[in-house]
Design a protein around this motif. Structure first.
Motif, PDB file in Angstrom:
ATOM      1  N   ARG A 147      99.768  37.182  35.358  1.00 35.55           N
ATOM      2  CA  ARG A 147      99.456  35.742  35.654  1.00 35.55           C
ATOM      3  C   ARG A 147     100.590  34.793  35.791  1.00 35.55           C
ATOM      4  N   LEU A 148     101.562  35.298  34.621  1.00 31.55           N
ATOM      5  CA  LEU A 148     102.957  34.481  34.582  1.00 31.55           C
ATOM      6  C   LEU A 148     103.848  34.645  35.759  1.00 31.55           C
ATOM      7  N   ARG A 149     103.685  35.756  36.332  1.00 36.35           N
ATOM      8  CA  ARG A 149     104.622  35.729  37.477  1.00 36.35           C
ATOM      9  C   ARG A 149     103.993  35.203  38.616  1.00 36.35           C
ATOM     10  N   ASP A 150     102.582  35.185  38.949  1.00 39.63           N
ATOM     11  CA  ASP A 150     102.080  34.347  39.907  1.00 39.63           C
ATOM     12  C   ASP A 150     102.209  32.734  39.743  1.00 39.63           C
ATOM     13  N   GLN A 151     102.638  32.255  38.431  1.00 41.25           N
ATOM     14  CA  GLN A 151     102.951  31.090  38.324  1.00 41.25           C
ATOM     15  C   GLN A 151     104.498  30.682  38.472  1.00 41.25           C
ATOM     16  N   GLY A 152     105.174  31.790  38.608  1.00 40.05           N
ATOM     17  CA  GLY A 152     106.696  31.507  38.667  1.00 40.05           C
ATOM     18  C   GLY A 152     107.304  31.511  37.343  1.00 40.05           C
ATOM     19  N   ALA A 153     106.549  31.741  36.208  1.00 40.54           N
ATOM     20  CA  ALA A 153     106.776  31.664  34.962  1.00 40.54           C
ATOM     21  C   ALA A 153     107.715  32.857  34.492  1.00 40.54           C
ATOM     22  N   ILE A 154     109.000  32.535  33.713  1.00 42.95           N
ATOM     23  CA  ILE A 154     109.537  33.758  33.266  1.00 42.95           C
ATOM     24  C   ILE A 154     109.809  33.691  31.785  1.00 42.95           C
ATOM     25  N   PRO A 155     109.276  34.477  31.110  1.00 44.33           N
ATOM     26  CA  PRO A 155     109.676  34.609  29.526  1.00 44.33           C
ATOM     27  C   PRO A 155     111.201  34.485  29.266  1.00 44.33           C
ATOM     28  N   ALA A 156     111.456  33.663  28.393  1.00 47.90           N
ATOM     29  CA  ALA A 156     112.858  34.007  27.701  1.00 47.90           C
ATOM     30  C   ALA A 156     112.924  34.830  26.458  1.00 47.90           C
ATOM     31  N   ASN A 157     111.874  34.715  25.771  1.00 48.64           N
ATOM     32  CA  ASN A 157     111.785  35.641  24.378  1.00 48.64           C
ATOM     33  C   ASN A 157     110.373  35.446  23.610  1.00 48.64           C
ATOM     34  N   VAL A 158     110.047  36.271  22.871  1.00 47.68           N
ATOM     35  CA  VAL A 158     108.823  36.281  22.172  1.00 47.68           C
ATOM     36  C   VAL A 158     109.269  36.786  20.656  1.00 47.68           C
ATOM     37  N   HIS A 159     108.903  36.097  19.672  1.00 50.84           N
ATOM     38  CA  HIS A 159     109.015  36.535  18.264  1.00 50.84           C
ATOM     39  C   HIS A 159     107.594  36.672  17.577  1.00 50.84           C
ATOM     40  N   VAL A 160     107.639  37.773  16.861  1.00 52.38           N
ATOM     41  CA  VAL A 160     106.371  38.281  16.109  1.00 52.38           C
ATOM     42  C   VAL A 160     106.524  38.213  14.728  1.00 52.38           C
ATOM     43  N   ILE A 161     105.528  37.885  13.924  1.00 52.77           N
ATOM     44  CA  ILE A 161     105.548  38.262  12.605  1.00 52.77           C
ATOM     45  C   ILE A 161     104.084  38.971  12.213  1.00 52.77           C
ATOM     46  N   VAL A 162     104.443  40.325  11.782  1.00 49.79           N
ATOM     47  CA  VAL A 162     103.068  40.882  11.486  1.00 49.79           C
ATOM     48  C   VAL A 162     102.813  40.657   9.998  1.00 49.79           C
ATOM     49  N   MET A 163     101.437  40.488   9.609  1.00 50.18           N
ATOM     50  CA  MET A 163     101.126  40.084   8.261  1.00 50.18           C
ATOM     51  C   MET A 163     100.100  41.160   7.717  1.00 50.18           C
ATOM     52  N   CYS A 164     100.655  41.977   6.700  1.00 50.32           N
ATOM     53  CA  CYS A 164      99.893  43.044   6.100  1.00 50.32           C
ATOM     54  C   CYS A 164     100.621  43.433   4.775  1.00 50.32           C
ATOM     55  N   GLU A 165      99.898  44.314   4.117  1.00 51.75           N
ATOM     56  CA  GLU A 165     100.212  44.987   2.789  1.00 51.75           C
ATOM     57  C   GLU A 165     100.809  46.549   3.132  1.00 51.75           C
ATOM     58  N   ARG A 166      99.882  47.004   4.229  1.00 53.29           N
ATOM     59  CA  ARG A 166      99.998  48.283   4.512  1.00 53.29           C
ATOM     60  C   ARG A 166      99.445  48.309   5.938  1.00 53.29           C
ATOM     61  N   PRO A 167     100.112  49.427   6.892  1.00 52.55           N
ATOM     62  CA  PRO A 167     101.256  49.997   6.686  1.00 52.55           C
ATOM     63  C   PRO A 167     102.449  49.329   6.662  1.00 52.55           C
ATOM     64  N   ARG A 168     103.762  49.943   6.150  1.00 50.27           N
ATOM     65  CA  ARG A 168     105.007  49.231   6.277  1.00 50.27           C
ATOM     66  C   ARG A 168     105.228  49.410   7.553  1.00 50.27           C
ATOM     67  N   ILE A 169     105.798  48.255   8.049  1.00 49.49           N
ATOM     68  CA  ILE A 169     105.985  47.921   9.518  1.00 49.49           C
ATOM     69  C   ILE A 169     107.598  48.387   9.802  1.00 49.49           C
ATOM     70  N   GLY A 170     108.372  48.328   9.019  1.00 50.66           N
ATOM     71  CA  GLY A 170     110.008  48.482   9.050  1.00 50.66           C
ATOM     72  C   GLY A 170     109.892  49.782  10.055  1.00 50.66           C
ATOM     73  N   PRO A 171     109.404  51.111   9.649  1.00 50.58           N
ATOM     74  CA  PRO A 171     109.619  52.245   9.993  1.00 50.58           C
ATOM     75  C   PRO A 171     109.282  52.061  11.757  1.00 50.58           C
ATOM     76  N   HIS A 172     108.451  51.205  12.161  1.00 44.77           N
ATOM     77  CA  HIS A 172     107.978  50.927  13.415  1.00 44.77           C
ATOM     78  C   HIS A 172     108.563  50.041  14.286  1.00 44.77           C
ATOM     79  N   ARG A 173     109.416  49.090  13.586  1.00 50.18           N
ATOM     80  CA  ARG A 173     109.780  47.857  14.082  1.00 50.18           C
ATOM     81  C   ARG A 173     110.613  48.114  15.470  1.00 50.18           C
ATOM     82  N   GLN A 174     111.652  48.927  15.367  1.00 49.89           N
ATOM     83  CA  GLN A 174     112.344  49.009  16.699  1.00 49.89           C
ATOM     84  C   GLN A 174     111.422  49.774  17.726  1.00 49.89           C
ATOM     85  N   ALA A 175     110.609  50.678  17.565  1.00 50.25           N
ATOM     86  CA  ALA A 175     109.777  51.013  18.699  1.00 50.25           C
ATOM     87  C   ALA A 175     108.910  50.150  19.229  1.00 50.25           C
ATOM     88  N   MET A 176     108.238  49.179  18.396  1.00 46.34           N
ATOM     89  CA  MET A 176     107.546  48.352  18.838  1.00 46.34           C
ATOM     90  C   MET A 176     108.102  47.217  19.605  1.00 46.34           C
TER      91      MET A 176
END
Length: 156
Positions: A84-113
């Motif tokens: 949909r974004l490509r069809d509009q000519g929109a170009i993402p510059a960046n996205v930032h995500v904050i995951v909120m949880c007690e577990r599982p720990r996100i650190g070990p999966h951060r780079q792969a995500m």
């Protein structure tokens, strides 16, 4: 071209017997996220942030709880939103995500995500995590939430 910022948020309860999908990856955990889709709150928040920045509808409009979208994966949702974004000519510059949880720990999966999400979005995606220090339903381990912000370059 003009720059636009969009925000997205999602939360799902945890449910035994389902795989836990976060950031398009299966993460080892004793329960997964409930939902009509795979429940990937990270992918859902990313989709909503990108749609918001581009002036689009929210994901509930694009992916209603119908048979057509039953079991849709977060990766499929992001791919659809990016079309949909490509069809509009929109170009993402960046996205930032904050995951909120007690577990599982996100650190070990951060780079792969980050790598998986960056490949789908075609722009840098950073992933951070936080807990709620035991407060509320997320703090009690009943679910996982996510917030995302996206910067998108829109055609003039």
């Amino acid at each position: 071209m003009g720059l636009r910022v969009g925000m997205g948020a999602d939360a799902h309860r945890l449910e035994a017997g389902r795989p836990l999908m976060l950031g398009t990856l299966e993460v080892e955990h004793d329960a997964g996220l409930a939902g009509h889709s795979d429940g990937d709150v990270v992918a859902h928040a990313v989709c909503d942030a990108l749609l918001s920045a581009s002036g689009g509808p929210d994901i509930g409009v694009l992916f209603p709880g119908t048979a057509e979208w039953a079991g849709v994966t977060g990766a499929q949702m992001i791919t659809h939103v990016m079309g949909r974004l490509r069809d509009q000519g929109a170009i993402p510059a960046n996205v930032h995500v904050i995951v909120m949880c007690e577990r599982p720990r996100i650190g070990p999966h951060r780079q792969a995500m980050e790598k998986a999400l960056t490949a789908l979005v075609g722009a840098p995606v950073s992933v951070h995590a936080t807990t709620t220090d035991g407060m509320g339903s997320i703090g009690r381990g009943e679910g996982i939430g996510c917030q995302a912000v996206a910067l998108v370059e829109m055609p003039a």
